[in-house]
Design a protein around this motif. Sequence first.
Motif, PDB file in Angstrom:
ATOM      1  N   THR A  28      -5.265 -14.942  -3.507  1.00 52.35           N
ATOM      2  CA  THR A  28      -6.615 -14.603  -3.083  1.00 52.35           C
ATOM      3  C   THR A  28      -6.620 -13.124  -2.736  1.00 52.35           C
ATOM      4  O   THR A  28      -5.663 -12.624  -2.136  1.00 52.35           O
ATOM      5  N   CYS A  29      -7.677 -12.434  -3.097  1.00 54.46           N
ATOM      6  CA  CYS A  29      -7.769 -11.005  -2.806  1.00 54.46           C
ATOM      7  C   CYS A  29      -7.632 -10.777  -1.300  1.00 54.46           C
ATOM      8  O   CYS A  29      -8.245 -11.468  -0.498  1.00 54.46           O
ATOM      9  N   GLU A  30      -6.807  -9.787  -0.947  1.00 58.31           N
ATOM     10  CA  GLU A  30      -6.550  -9.486   0.459  1.00 58.31           C
ATOM     11  C   GLU A  30      -7.425  -8.358   1.001  1.00 58.31           C
ATOM     12  O   GLU A  30      -7.325  -8.012   2.179  1.00 58.31           O
ATOM     13  N   HIS A  39      -9.481  -6.502  -7.481  1.00 59.86           N
ATOM     14  CA  HIS A  39      -8.980  -7.404  -6.446  1.00 59.86           C
ATOM     15  C   HIS A  39      -7.463  -7.264  -6.421  1.00 59.86           C
ATOM     16  O   HIS A  39      -6.848  -6.929  -7.430  1.00 59.86           O
ATOM     17  N   ALA A  41      -3.579  -8.768  -4.441  1.00 62.23           N
ATOM     18  CA  ALA A  41      -2.839  -9.645  -3.529  1.00 62.23           C
ATOM     19  C   ALA A  41      -1.358  -9.290  -3.610  1.00 62.23           C
ATOM     20  O   ALA A  41      -0.824  -9.038  -4.693  1.00 62.23           O
ATOM     21  N   GLN A  42      -0.697  -9.283  -2.467  1.00 56.86           N
ATOM     22  CA  GLN A  42       0.734  -8.981  -2.435  1.00 56.86           C
ATOM     23  C   GLN A  42       1.521 -10.214  -2.864  1.00 56.86           C
ATOM     24  O   GLN A  42       1.264 -11.320  -2.405  1.00 56.86           O
ATOM     25  N   TRP A  53       2.513  -6.235  -6.320  1.00 54.35           N
ATOM     26  CA  TRP A  53       1.133  -6.676  -6.174  1.00 54.35           C
ATOM     27  C   TRP A  53       0.623  -7.200  -7.496  1.00 54.35           C
ATOM     28  O   TRP A  53       1.041  -6.752  -8.558  1.00 54.35           O
ATOM     29  N   LEU A  87      -1.735  -3.652   3.403  1.00 55.14           N
ATOM     30  CA  LEU A  87      -2.450  -3.559   2.124  1.00 55.14           C
ATOM     31  C   LEU A  87      -1.889  -2.401   1.299  1.00 55.14           C
ATOM     32  O   LEU A  87      -1.135  -1.577   1.812  1.00 55.14           O
ATOM     33  N   SER A  96      -5.665  -3.997   7.401  1.00 56.47           N
ATOM     34  CA  SER A  96      -5.357  -5.368   7.813  1.00 56.47           C
ATOM     35  C   SER A  96      -5.289  -5.481   9.334  1.00 56.47           C
ATOM     36  O   SER A  96      -5.727  -6.481   9.901  1.00 56.47           O
TER      37      SER A  96
END
Length: 101
Positions: A28-30, A39, A41-42, A53, A87, A96
Amino acid sequence: MPHGMRVAALELASELPFGGDPLPDNVTCELDRHDYGEHTAQLRDLGKGSAVWITWGKSGDVAHDIKVQILAICDSASPSEENYCWLPEEHWGGHSWERYE
């Protein structure tokens, strides 16, 4: 996450100990909530300020331009310097630590 991307993410060298396949099945996109743009996500931390990523664009419910890449981690610290942003460097939206402090 497609098998080929999983393999690519796991093949990238890391400074951290590795114990199996820690990658998520779904991402899910962070970044802050958004319906346009990239978008991200790690997938896994590589140590020394970088991580693997997955990035993608989205049109409706369809993802496109999916990439697995190494990006530097944002080095922004909270005002108390107790929390750091996890991020990618130069991300848009809030840090974050602004969401979880």
